[in-house]
Design a protein around this motif. Structure first.
Motif, PDB file in Angstrom:
ATOM      1  N   GLU A  29       0.839  -1.204   0.000  1.00 52.80           N
ATOM      2  CA  GLU A  29       0.000   0.000   0.000  1.00 52.80           C
ATOM      3  C   GLU A  29       0.875   1.255   0.000  1.00 52.80           C
ATOM      4  O   GLU A  29       0.590   2.228  -0.712  1.00 52.80           O
ATOM      5  N   THR A  58       2.712   1.448  -9.057  1.00 55.26           N
ATOM      6  CA  THR A  58       1.262   1.273  -9.212  1.00 55.26           C
ATOM      7  C   THR A  58       0.862  -0.042  -9.863  1.00 55.26           C
ATOM      8  O   THR A  58      -0.328  -0.308 -10.015  1.00 55.26           O
ATOM      9  N   ASP A 100       0.753   3.983  -3.068  1.00 55.06           N
ATOM     10  CA  ASP A 100       0.209   5.320  -2.837  1.00 55.06           C
ATOM     11  C   ASP A 100       1.270   6.404  -2.706  1.00 55.06           C
ATOM     12  O   ASP A 100       1.022   7.567  -3.051  1.00 55.06           O
TER      13      ASP A 100
END
Length: 268
Positions: A74, A83, A78
């Motif tokens: 995560e 990605t 982020d």
């Protein structure tokens, strides 16, 4: 070339180390040699424990704790612009120390960098699903369960994806027989016709290189047509015969000695 070792009773051994070649390691370099990787690693270390990290084949490899995987991915998605989860799976190290090595291949299109996140789990231990972070992990985690038997906690549909739901065993384990076990040999026969048909049909052929020219039930007669079930014999005309020499090339036409000519003159 490795020295030859006797292969006595090799089939009786669950693991046979001479069969599994371990490739030499590609040279590793320190993460500090790359500014982008060094910055990314510091961001991960600020929130999570990193057991080891290095650069190999122009990508960073990071070892973490198994229970930190969701938070690490995560963070990378982020805050660090990684990605895409391009690949994830497991490596069987059960023979070595009864563990699996789980890896996640992360890609950043903006940085043009790849990071491989890894951790080890014990045999029988489950992993945390990252399907909510990356939808592609849905099928990857199911495939890992199907091939290795590793379950993913909180997965929305933890079922096999390649093998039938009622399949026994996990084909990518090193202990799984190369051509399948007894269950695999009789699976379709038992499923379709029932176990009472075993003597009539026989087991499935799991060796893709096996060729039996006398079996016209399972193999088409390449190069010419004969009715299904025709008994192929050695006294058939030459046009209806083909054979494979031991260790030779398949489908070499067997010559009739009466029609062959021995050439004595090398100039002919």
């Amino acid at each position: 070339m490795r020295a030859y070792k006797p292969k006595d009773d090799v089939q009786a051994k669950a693991y046979y180390t001479d069969r599994f070649y371990v490739a030499p390691q590609v040279p590793k370099s320190a993460v500090e040699t790359d500014e982008v990787f060094a910055s990314d690693l510091e961001a991960i270390k600020a929130k999570f424990e990193v057991k080891d990290a290095y650069i190999q084949v122009e990508q960073m490899v990071v070892y973490i704790n198994a229970n930190d995987i969701y938070g690490v991915l995560e963070l990378m998605r982020d805050e660090l612009a990684y990605t895409q989860l391009s690949e994830m799976s497991a490596i069987d190290w059960l023979a070595k120390d009864n563990t699996f090595e789980i890896f996640y291949q992360m890609l950043s299109m903006t940085k043009r960098k790849r990071v491989r996140v890894k951790y080890f789990i014990e045999n029988g231990q489950a992993v945390d699903s990252v399907e909510k972070l990356f939808r592609c992990a849905d099928w990857s985690e199911r495939e890992m369960f199907d091939m290795f038997g590793i379950e993913a906690n909180n997965h929305p549909f933890m079922k096999r994806i390649l093998m039938p739901y009622d399949w026994q065993g996990h084909p990518l384990l090193k202990t799984y027989p190369l051509e399948g076990d007894e269950f695999a040999a009789w699976y379709e026969v038992d499923k379709i016709y029932g176990k009472e048909a075993r003597d009539v049909i026989g087991p499935e052929l799991r060796d893709p290189a096996r060729v039996d020219r006398y079996d016209s039930e399972r193999f088409a007669r390449l190069g010419f047509e004969v009715p299904k079930g025709t008994k192929i014999t050695d006294d058939m005309p030459r046009t209806e015969q083909s054979y494979q020499e031991d260790g030779g090339v398949f489908l070499v036409t067997k010559l009739d000695k009466k029609s062959s000519v021995v050439i004595d003159d090398p100039q002919r």
